[in-house]
Design a protein around this motif. Structure first.
Motif, PDB file in Angstrom:
ATOM      1  N   MET A  10       9.321   0.013   3.011  1.00 50.05           N
ATOM      2  CA  MET A  10       9.623   1.409   2.698  1.00 50.05           C
ATOM      3  C   MET A  10      11.093   1.549   2.284  1.00 50.05           C
ATOM      4  O   MET A  10      11.461   2.405   1.501  1.00 50.05           O
ATOM      5  N   GLN A  11      11.851   0.630   2.816  1.00 49.83           N
ATOM      6  CA  GLN A  11      13.297   0.650   2.530  1.00 49.83           C
ATOM      7  C   GLN A  11      13.550   0.575   1.031  1.00 49.83           C
ATOM      8  O   GLN A  11      14.440   1.242   0.510  1.00 49.83           O
TER       9      GLN A  11
ATOM     10  N   VAL B 248       0.729   2.531  -3.302  1.00 48.54           N
ATOM     11  CA  VAL B 248       1.767   3.336  -3.947  1.00 48.54           C
ATOM     12  C   VAL B 248       1.371   3.607  -5.386  1.00 48.54           C
ATOM     13  O   VAL B 248       1.422   4.750  -5.861  1.00 48.54           O
TER      14      VAL B 248
ATOM     15  N   GLN C  83       6.352  -1.677   6.239  1.00 49.87           N
ATOM     16  CA  GLN C  83       5.978  -1.995   4.867  1.00 49.87           C
ATOM     17  C   GLN C  83       4.748  -1.191   4.462  1.00 49.87           C
ATOM     18  O   GLN C  83       3.969  -0.764   5.283  1.00 49.87           O
ATOM     19  N   VAL C  84       4.688  -0.979   3.192  1.00 45.86           N
ATOM     20  CA  VAL C  84       3.502  -0.272   2.670  1.00 45.86           C
ATOM     21  C   VAL C  84       2.893  -1.148   1.578  1.00 45.86           C
ATOM     22  O   VAL C  84       3.629  -1.853   0.897  1.00 45.86           O
TER      23      VAL C  84
END
Lengths: 150, 1087
Positions: A84-85, B48, B42-43
């Motif tokens: 996500m960072q 996304v 984390q994705v």
């Protein structure tokens, strides 16, 4: 660092495979959006109420939609995880490569640290073993094999 | 534990760099698979992408639905805006995707990191495990539980197996009752008493003791009191020390007392107790219960030899006394003892190396650095002396061993020893320690050699009151006294004939508890010399009157010089005395307003003129005579007075002066018989330091000097002119008139008079015959501030009483500022304001006055001798003489500028009563008339006769002509052509009549145009353009007049003679004839 998936320069051409396709597709989408934009701007400035104008825009919109579709399709096959960072960095206009470097260095540091610890513990173990053997000679048999093993 | 350790080698390949990359692919992948997969934070990228695509699409669809309602432009704008926005998103997404190329790598890193952290965690666990093992090992070492005691306590309920030591330690013993304590102590006292009486050797010094409180108190006067007790009642039991109290005091200052407690406490007390006990038990065996620490072996105890008996009390006495003395001595050494008094600079304190003596050197002075003159300074010790206190052992005389004791104490000690010991000897003897004080004054300190003859009891030190400061003070006072006394002796005796040798001039006195050497310099001036006993420095000061302020610095300088080298004291005092005397005289001179100088620019040789005994001089300049001085010569005993005249030596660069005309002024002689003054002037009555200079005396001396200067000036003028002069003393019995006394100086009569003979001074002067032969010259006003004057007195030969309005009624008249005439004595005094020109002035004035005197006298005689009764003296005052020469016609004669113009006379013609306001026609002829007198220079009397005769003879002519002039109302002018020549000029200015006086009282009336010197040639009127023309038919007119006058009987025939050009007649009838001629001529001219 000869590993095939090691980081590359950002100017390098898109790799083959899904990754490359996806990149190309996104590039295409951007392009299509650009075209759509220019079409709309041109239309508004020059050919007002031109009958064919609407059609032109629609064509462009369709291109966009096609791209979107392609992307959607690829997305379902993507298994890559991203932190996500990275998203936050890009939103805040920071270089996401910073994160990459950070993570790599962290791993290297941890590795070094642990290596040191392992050496320390190794030497401690030797001392301890020696002491044990001296104090308890009867345990030598239990300790020696381990020593020889290392 | 085992697993943790053994797992380490398995992990090595992933961590060890040396192993990296050497494993085959398969092993690597296998290993990678072992890594924990971390998805933290984390994705999935696909998610996304999908979401973005979906959202774009959704927005697009929304636009498609909403846009048809919009206007075309809005639609386009909306669409364009949207496209821009979306494109941004897409670009971002593109960046993300591009980054995701590295996603796998990053993912692997994270995995590895997670793995390593995991491993770390395991290590931490292992360490903690080891630590725990170590911790839990300690309890395992503990002894087994004391089961026996546990059983004992649990079964019986009490301790039985404990050591008794613990019980003794914890449970307090039952305290003795007071009665038991008293009883024990009393018993102990008995034992002590028994021991002391029978066995113990007690030092005689410590014999004073009392037994109380179970112990014995020994008291040593002025030293200490100490108490001791026995360890037990057995004979072999030793003593032990209980307490001590010092009776000693150190110093006079408070800090020392604080540091020296009477009862020692703390560390000092323990130290004393230990050492005292040690001394007491020196020969005793160790107590049986003394447990040695393991491994320590004691040296063998000292053993008493055969026949020697232990004497512990002697030892402890020796120890305590030594201790106290040393302690006291060392207290003196403390820096505060001298610092806080400010002595530090002048006092140095040293303790000897063996710590047994303490010495203080006082009056330290800094070492003099090599002086610039290279002259070795007299070697003075850098300190004044040393005071030493030391601890010495006083050996007795009778016995080689043992201290010095009084015979009584000695006998007592022997008795005691014999009684208690018999034939045995005590193990120790009393050491006779005591303080000793030595004072050594340094040789030649402060330039004086002090013999240290110190009385025996002068320096006694009391151990009980060790006051070093008072001791030092005593020594310093003594030393100061010695030095001052030596100086006194030197000043009085060392020089064969010294100004200080007189009685009472140098004396030692005590002022304000300080010894002072009083040196009387002169009169009331006394200088006090003190020696600061603290610093050892001399100090000179005045007696402390108010004028001392300006002298302060001088005394300071002198003090410094003496301190540098005290041997110069004598010469310094001489100099100081000289300065003081000069000051005194200077001050007196200043009071009188006189200009005084300490020194003038004389050549060195010149000063010897003042005599060999002159030590100094004060030059008082005479205000009226700047080149003259009154010199106060200071000799050893008194003043001498000299008068000098100075002149600048020409050609010297600094205008050096030379003394001329040195005259000693003898004080007594000046005053002659004046009793009131001589009473004060006796210099011997004041003693040898009799420099008592009275103001009055100084003034008189000054005045006398002025007089001398005046006389010298006058004399010089006489000498220049070669005039002889003599002095004679005025008559002493001449009583001073009271009115003169206050204007003159009282000295006036002691000043001799100066006499000149008239024939010398007046030789060549006119009318020298008028003066009496002796002329007296008196300088005046030298006694006052006014400028000096000279009066020259001449007694006149001819006494002529002054008369007229200026004469006045007094017998003394002053016709002018410079002349005073005493009519009764006929003495004329000439006052000259300037001494230097007085003779010239006198001569000038004399010339004037003498002439007047001669004239007056001649006039007075004329009327009688020549039978001219109408001549009479009207007034005479030495300056002018006025007299009537005919009826009421007067002339007044005075002189002017006798010396410069050679004696001009001034004639003033006038009339006296009854017609005082009328005009004297002779006035017109004055310029011609005065020459008559002048030409008779040297012989004034005949000239005067000529003048009078002339005046009388010309008077009728002058009077008649004046009348004619008056009557003609301006048509006729008359004037004098010469002394005896009058001219009458007619209105046309062409014709004139001349009246000329001839001898034998004849007058010639003639035509003005006719010259007497070319007779016979009458000039033609036509030719005579500018001159006078001849009167027409003048001879006829004259003849006619002559005839008429004879006819009318005016003139006798012999009295008148007409000649060709005029008419000759007697003076008696010139008036009538003159008028007749005039009338005739006038009428002839008219027609």
């Amino acid at each position: 660092m000869t590993a095939p998936d090691s980081p590359r320069s950002s100017q390098s051409p898109p790799p083959s495979g899904t990754q490359g396709d996806l990149e190309l597709e996104l590039m295409g989408l951007a392009n299509a959006l650009y075209n759509l934009g220019t079409t709309v701007i041109n239309d508004s400035t020059k050919e007002r109420d031109k009958p064919g104008g609407g059609k032109q825009v629609g064509l462009r919109v369709n291109e966009v939609i096609n791209h979107l579709g392609a992307i959607e399709e690829m997305a379902s096959t993507m298994t890559t995880m991203i932190p996500m960072q990275v998203l936050a960095d890009i939103d805040n206009a920071r270089n996401p490569m910073q994160l990459t470097r950070e993570r790599l260095e962290r791993a290297a540091t941890e590795n070094q640290f642990m290596n040191g610890k392992i050496v320390a513990i190794e030497s401690y173990r030797n001392y301890l073993n020696d002491a044990l053997i001296q104090s308890f000679p009867e345990l030598e048999q239990a300790i020696r094999p381990a020593k020889e093993e290392s | 534990m085992e697993t943790a350790i053994s797992s380490v080698p398995q992990l090595n390949p992933t961590n060890g760099i040396h192993l990296n990359g050497h494993d085959d692919q398969l092993a690597l992948e296998e290993l990678e698979r072992d890594l924990p997969i971390v998805y933290d934070g984390q994705v999935p990228l696909g998610e996304v992408l999908s979401r973005v695509a979906q959202s774009i699409y959704a927005e697009l669809s929304e636009l498609a639905e909403t846009m048809p309602n919009m206007s075309d432009s809005a639609r386009k704008r909306t669409l364009a805006d949207w496209v821009v926005k979306i494109k941004k998103q897409v670009v971002k997404l593109y960046a993300v995707v591009k980054w995701s190329r590295d996603a796998a790598t990053v993912q692997k890193c994270m995995n590895i990191t997670a793995f390593l952290m995991n491993q770390n965690q395991q290590f931490e666990e292992a360490i903690r495990g080891l630590n725990y093992a170590k911790e839990s090992l300690d309890p395992a070492r503990l002894r087994n539980h004391d089961l026996l005691t546990s059983l004992d306590v649990l079964t019986t309920g009490s301790y039985h197996g404990l050591p008794t030591m613990i019980k003794k330690m914890i449970v307090p013993p039952t305290p003795l009752t007071d009665a038991e304590v008293v009883k024990t102590l009393t018993e102990m006292e008995d034992v002590i008493r028994y021991r002391l009486r029978l066995h113990e050797i007690i030092p005689v010094e410590m014999a004073q003791h009392r037994i109380a409180d179970g112990r014995v108190y020994f008291t040593v006067p002025d030293l200490f009191e100490a108490s001791m007790c026995l360890r037990g009642g057995l004979p072999e039991d030793g003593w032990f020390f209980v307490h001590v109290e010092f009776f000693i005091t150190v110093g006079g200052d408070l800090t020392g007392i604080q540091e020296f407690p009477r009862s020692p406490t703390g560390f000092m007390k323990r130290h004393i107790t230990d050492e005292a006990d040690n001394q007491l038990a020196f020969y005793l065996p160790l107590p049986p219960d003394h447990v040695l620490p393991p491994g320590v072996t004691l040296p063998p105890r000292p053993q008493l030899s055969e026949g020697v008996v232990d004497a512990p009390l002697v030892r402890v006495f020796n120890f305590l006394r030594k201790f106290i003395l040393f302690l006291a001595l060392h207290k003196l050494d403390s820096p505060s003892a001298c610092d806080h008094l400010g002595w530090a600079d002048y006092l140095s304190v040293t303790m000897s190396d063996n710590r047994k003596s303490f010495s203080a050197s006082y009056w330290l002075r800094p070492a003099v650095t090599a002086n610039t003159f290279g002259r070795p300074r007299s070697k003075l010790p850098l300190l004044g002396g040393t005071l030493t206190i030391s601890i010495i052992e006083a050996k007795g005389k009778h016995n080689a061993r043992g201290p010095a004791r009084s015979p009584k104490a000695h006998v007592l000690a022997e008795l005691q020893q014999r009684a208690k010991l018999g034939a045995s000897r005590p193990s120790d003897e009393v050491e006779g320690l005591k303080f000793e004080v030595v004072w050594e004054p340094a040789k030649g300190a402060l330039g004086a050699v002090v013999t240290a003859e110190i009385p025996k009891d002068f320096l006694v030190i009391n151990a009980g009151d060790l006051n070093f400061e008072s001791l030092l003070d005593k020594v310093l006072k003594r030393h100061t006294h010695e030095i001052l006394a030596i100086f006194q002796y030197q000043l009085q005796r060392n020089q064969p004939r010294s100004v200080f040798s007189g009685p009472g001039i140098v004396s030692l006195a005590v002022e304000e508890q300080v010894e002072v050497l009083r040196v009387k310099l002169c009169a009331d001036e006394v200088v006090l010399i003190t020696l600061d006993s603290r610093t050892g420095r001399f100090n000179l000061r005045d007696t402390g009157d108010l004028t001392a302020v300006e002298k302060g610095p001088r005394f300071k300088t002198l003090s410094d010089k003496i301190n540098e080298d005290p041997t110069v004291l004598f010469s310094l005092l001489i100099r100081l005395r000289l300065i003081t005397i000069t000051d005194l005289a200077d001050k007196k001179a200043t009071y009188l307003g006189l200009q005084s100088f300490r020194r003038r620019n004389f050549l060195p040789d010149e000063l010897t003129k003042l005599g060999p005994s002159a030590r100094g001089a004060l030059y008082i300049q005479l205000s009226n005579f700047p080149a003259h001085y009154l010199v106060l010569v200071i000799s050893d005993d008194n003043f001498r007075y000299a008068f000098i005249e100075t002149r600048v030596l020409p050609g010297t660069m600094y205008g050096n002066l030379v003394m001329d005309n040195l005259k000693w002024l003898d004080f007594k002689r000046i005053h002659g018989g004046d009793l009131t003054i001589t009473a004060h002037s006796d210099p011997t009555s004041e003693g040898q330091a009799g420099f008592h200079l009275e103001t009055q005396v100084l003034r008189e001396l000054y005045s006398y000097s002025c007089a001398l200067a005046s006389y010298i000036n006058v004399e010089r003028q006489f000498k220049l002119r070669g005039i002889k002069f003599t002095y004679f003393n005025p008559t002493l019995d001449e009583a001073a008139t009271p009115e003169l006394a206050h204007i003159q100086s009282s000295l006036a009569r002691s000043v001799p008079a100066l006499c000149v003979e008239a024939k010398h001074i007046l030789s060549g002067a006119p009318a020298a015959e008028a003066a009496m032969p002796n002329i007296r010259v008196i300088p005046l006003n030298w006694w006052s501030d006014k400028s000096a004057q000279v009066v020259t007195c001449v007694k006149l030969k001819y006494v002529q009483q002054p008369m007229g309005r200026t004469a006045g009624t007094s017998s003394v008249i002053r016709p002018s500022k410079r002349i005073i005439y005493d009519t009764t004595e006929a003495v004329v005094s000439f006052v000259s304001e300037n001494v230097n020109t007085c003779v010239d002035e006198f001569l000038e004035e004399w010339a004037r006055v003498s002439k007047m005197v001669v004239i007056a006298r001649e006039v007075g005689q004329m009327s009688k001798e020549k039978k001219w009764p109408d001549i009479r003296l009207l007034s005479f005052d030495l300056q002018t003489v006025s007299f009537a020469y005919a009826s009421d016609y007067t002339v007044s004669i005075s002189c002017e500028d006798q010396l410069s113009t050679g004696g001009n006379f001034d004639l003033r013609f006038s009339r006296c009563e009854p017609s005082a306001d009328s005009f004297n026609p002779h006035d017109d002829a004055e310029p011609f008339l005065r020459n008559i007198l002048r030409h008779g220079q040297g012989r004034l009397a005949p000239s005067l006769h000529r003048l009078v005769t002339f005046l009388r003879e010309t008077l009728p002519i002058a009077v008649e002509l004046e009348e004619i002039r008056q009557e003609s109302q301006g048509t006729v002018d008359t004037f004098a052509k010469a002394a005896g020549w009058y001219r009458l000029l007619f209105g046309d200015s062409r014709h004139a009549l001349d009246f000329r006086l001839m001898t034998k009282q004849r007058v010639l009336i003639l035509d003005g145009s006719h010259s007497l010197f070319n007779t016979g040639s009458v000039q033609q009127p036509e030719d005579h353009q500018f001159g006078l023309r001849p009167i027409p038919r003048f001879s006829e007119i004259v003849l006619d007049v002559a005839k008429k006058s004879i006819a009318s009987g005016v003139a006798a025939p012999g009295k008148i003679a007409p000649i060709q050009t005029g008419l000759l007649c007697q003076t008696e009838i010139v008036r009538t004839l003159g008028r007749a001629v005039y009338t005739a001529v006038a009428s002839a001219l008219k027609s």
